[in-house]
Design a protein around this motif. Structure first.
Motif, short mmCIF file in Angstrom:
data_model
loop_
_atom_site.label_atom_id
_atom_site.label_comp_id
_atom_site.label_asym_id
_atom_site.label_seq_id
_atom_site.Cartn_x
_atom_site.Cartn_y
_atom_site.Cartn_z
N ALA A 1 14.53 0.16 9.83
CA ALA A 1 14.30 1.57 9.52
C ALA A 1 13.53 1.77 8.23
CB ALA A 1 15.64 2.30 9.42
N ALA A 2 13.36 0.73 7.43
CA ALA A 2 12.77 0.89 6.10
C ALA A 2 11.55 0.01 5.88
CB ALA A 2 13.82 0.59 5.03
N SER A 3 11.15 -0.76 6.86
CA SER A 3 10.06 -1.71 6.66
C SER A 3 8.70 -1.05 6.77
CB SER A 3 10.15 -2.83 7.71
OG SER A 3 9.04 -3.68 7.60
N ARG A 4 7.77 -1.52 5.95
CA ARG A 4 6.38 -1.08 6.09
C ARG A 4 5.75 -1.69 7.34
NH1 ARG A 4 1.68 0.33 7.07
NH2 ARG A 4 0.08 0.72 5.50
N TYR A 5 6.15 -2.89 7.69
CA TYR A 5 5.63 -3.59 8.86
C TYR A 5 6.82 -4.04 9.71
CZ TYR A 5 1.98 -3.93 5.35
OH TYR A 5 1.09 -3.63 4.35
N ASP B 1 0.85 -1.20 0.00
CA ASP B 1 0.00 0.00 0.00
C ASP B 1 0.88 1.24 0.00
OD1 ASP B 1 -2.79 -1.14 0.35
OD2 ASP B 1 -1.73 -2.09 2.02
N PRO B 2 1.45 1.58 -1.17
CA PRO B 2 2.41 2.70 -1.23
C PRO B 2 1.81 4.01 -0.74
CG PRO B 2 2.44 1.41 -3.25
CD PRO B 2 1.26 0.94 -2.47
N VAL B 3 2.68 4.89 -0.30
CA VAL B 3 2.25 6.16 0.28
C VAL B 3 1.61 7.04 -0.79
CG1 VAL B 3 3.95 6.14 2.10
CG2 VAL B 3 4.53 7.15 -0.09
N CYS C 1 8.27 -6.62 3.83
CA CYS C 1 7.84 -5.60 2.87
C CYS C 1 8.59 -4.31 3.17
CB CYS C 1 6.34 -5.35 2.96
SG CYS C 1 5.32 -6.77 2.50
N ARG C 2 9.42 -3.88 2.23
CA ARG C 2 10.25 -2.70 2.42
C ARG C 2 9.63 -1.51 1.69
NH1 ARG C 2 15.78 -2.42 3.94
NH2 ARG C 2 16.81 -0.48 3.30
N ARG C 3 9.69 -0.35 2.32
CA ARG C 3 9.19 0.86 1.68
C ARG C 3 10.09 1.24 0.51
NH1 ARG C 3 5.35 3.41 4.82
NH2 ARG C 3 5.36 2.92 7.05
N ALA C 4 9.49 1.59 -0.61
CA ALA C 4 10.27 2.04 -1.77
C ALA C 4 10.87 3.41 -1.47
CB ALA C 4 9.39 2.09 -3.01
N GLY C 5 12.02 3.66 -2.07
CA GLY C 5 12.64 4.97 -1.95
C GLY C 5 13.48 5.17 -0.71
#
Length: 525
Positions: A175-179, A115-117, A162-166
């Motif tokens: 520090a980069a995970s969505r969950y 679910d991207p920002v 699940c890692r946040r893009a960017g």
């Protein structure tokens, strides 16, 4: 969903053994080859890695990925053949991913945010446009569904990140995970038996000690679980009940919607209670609801349950459930905007304390709930400067632990204190977990475990309530895919648990025949 009929081994990629017991491969599932490069860069050397792309992407993407894979091999990664490009649409994508997983036998799936920002988070617009290419979210959601189907079909546990893009590929996963990766997943029941609760692709897996103190275990048992996003909060209160919290996905014709859900285990090894909805503070519009942060929770001295999430406006939303089961409405704490990183814990006065990292900053804010006035107070000037992904509750001391942004060393801070106290342990990344009341040479001590270098946890201890006396850290020698967990077993010994690269939990217990804090051999659960 296909069940492997007519499947084929991908050219240039050896077939895996889904039941070998060895370290299983990591499969990176992305929309295009360029999306795989930061995921690959963020992964430390270890398990074999395969890359699957849903599309060939723009000109030059496959070549760029090929160069990144060559560098990864030079750094010690074991790359499984060439990237596989699915080149499919619709439901066929999930079928082909399912077949791919059958070929490889993964233990882990790595992908991007389902679910991207969105834009317009700060404004008053009612609709939100996704910043990232929609294909990224579709690829992640297809990977989640295919991983669940694969585990249900084979019985082999699979764990999804699940890692946040960017985000900076050099940043640690925390520090980069969505969950968030799990912590505090080892609990002691009132009957003296330990339990393990870990969220896999197909649902919550539970292991339970056969008798207090072990060494035998029953499990893994796949508990009935809705379609949860890959994160799980485990909370145990003074009543001994184990409460699980997650984000359930509900599909809609126009998109997906997330809501917080919870279930309770009342006794060790007994059936898990039903998953009940807690809701979503932005539930009126699915575009807003899908952006909700991951839930954290705590119980106050009166037994009231407090649940918190980061809302679409990047502030904090909370609601309470009293001992009779009645919920309040969502309340929005309209203070500083925060990141999706909060730690909540009981306070000394019977209330609840919350520390959250500020949005796009290493600074933090503190909220206190006063049970007498039933109101919240914000403090914006606390001495907490935290490495992203390192904040964790320390309920045994009514405090918060974090890694100091300037040095990466672990620190502990109690609300009201003028400064934090250093706990050392500057190597590694991520939060620290712990348990109080451990007996060490006649002293009552707090024992902590933290992720260390290359994922190998380290264990340290200090006298209860005296972190200022110093902490000695010792590596455990057993790498973990999630944060190590610590608890006292039914015989009062410290137990440290890890999740091995083969997807099997392991446990080591405090030795009683030696002075100091030493552990016996690691045993697979």
């Amino acid at each position: 969903m296909a069940r492997g009929s007519g499947r084929r081994t991908r050219a240039g990629r050896p077939a895996g053994d889904a039941h070998s017991g060895a370290a299983g491969p990591l499969v990176l599932v992305v929309a295009t080859p360029a999306d795989a490069i930061p995921l690959l860069s963020a992964e430390p050397p270890g398990a074999p890695i395969a890359v699957t792309c849903l599309d060939r992407g723009a000109a030059g993407e496959l070549e760029a990925l090929g160069r990144a894979l060559a560098v990864a091999r030079d750094h010690g990664h074991r790359i499984m053949g060439e990237p596989y490009v699915v080149d499919a649409r619709g439901d066929e994508v999930e079928d082909l991913l399912f077949d791919e997983f059958l070929d490889i036998g993964p233990t882990r799936i790595g992908t991007l945010d389902p679910d991207p920002v969105s834009t317009a988070v700060e404004g008053g617009e009612r609709k939100f446009a996704v910043v990232e290419p929609p294909a990224r979210g579709r690829a992640a959601r297809a990977a989640l569904r295919a991983a669940r189907a694969y585990q249900e079909y084979t019985g082999k546990p699979v764990f999804v990140d699940c890692r946040r893009a960017g985000t900076d590929p050099r940043a640690p996963f925390e520090a980069a995970s969505r969950y968030p990766r799990q912590s505090n997943w080892l609990t002691l029941g009132r009957d003296g038996r330990l339990s393990v609760h870990l969220l896999s692709a197909a649902g919550v897996l539970r292991w339970t000690e056969s008798v207090p103190g072990g060494p035998g275990w029953d499990g893994p048992e796949l508990l009935e679980t809705p379609e949860l996003m890959p994160g799980l909060t485990v909370l145990q209160g003074a009543d001994g009940y184990v409460r699980l919290f997650g984000l359930r996905r509900a599909e809609r014709q126009d998109g997906g919607e997330l809501e917080v859900v919870t279930a309770v285990q009342y006794q060790s090894g007994r059936p898990l209670g039903p998953w009940n909805p807690v809701g979503n503070p932005n539930a009126r519009e699915w575009e807003r609801a899908r952006q909700v942060g991951f839930p954290v929770a705590a119980l106050d001295a009166a037994g009231t349950l407090h649940v918190f999430v980061r809302n679409i406006g990047r502030s904090i939303s909370t609601r309470r459930q009293d001992t009779a089961g009645r919920w309040t409405a969502w309340e929005h704490l309209r203070g500083r905007r925060v990141a999706d990183e909060m730690a909540v814990f009981p306070g000394w006065d019977g209330g609840v304390e919350l520390v959250a990292r500020r949005r796009d900053s290493v600074e933090a804010v503190h909220w206190h709930f006063d049970p007498a006035s039933r109101s919240w107070t914000e403090n914006r000037t606390i001495p907490v400067s935290a490495v992203p992904g390192s904040i964790a509750a320390a309920p045994e001391a009514a405090a918060v632990r974090f890694r100091y942004a300037a040095t990466n060393e672990l620190c502990v801070w109690q609300p009201g204190a003028h400064a934090p106290i250093s706990l050392g342990g500057a190597d590694g990344s991520g939060p620290v977990t712990g348990v109080a009341g451990a007996g060490i040479q006649g002293w009552s001590c707090t024992v902590m475990a933290r992720p260390g270098r290359d994922g190998v946890p380290a264990v340290g201890a200090h006298a209860d309530g005296r972190p200022d006396t110093g902490v000695w850290w010792s590596p455990t020698g057993e790498r973990s895919l999630v944060a190590p967990a610590v608890a006292l077993d039914g015989l009062g010994r410290v137990a440290v648990a890890t999740l091995g690269s083969d997807g099997v939990p392991r446990i080591a217990r405090q030795r009683e025949d030696v002075a100091g804090l030493e552990f016996g051999p690691w045993q697979a659960i």
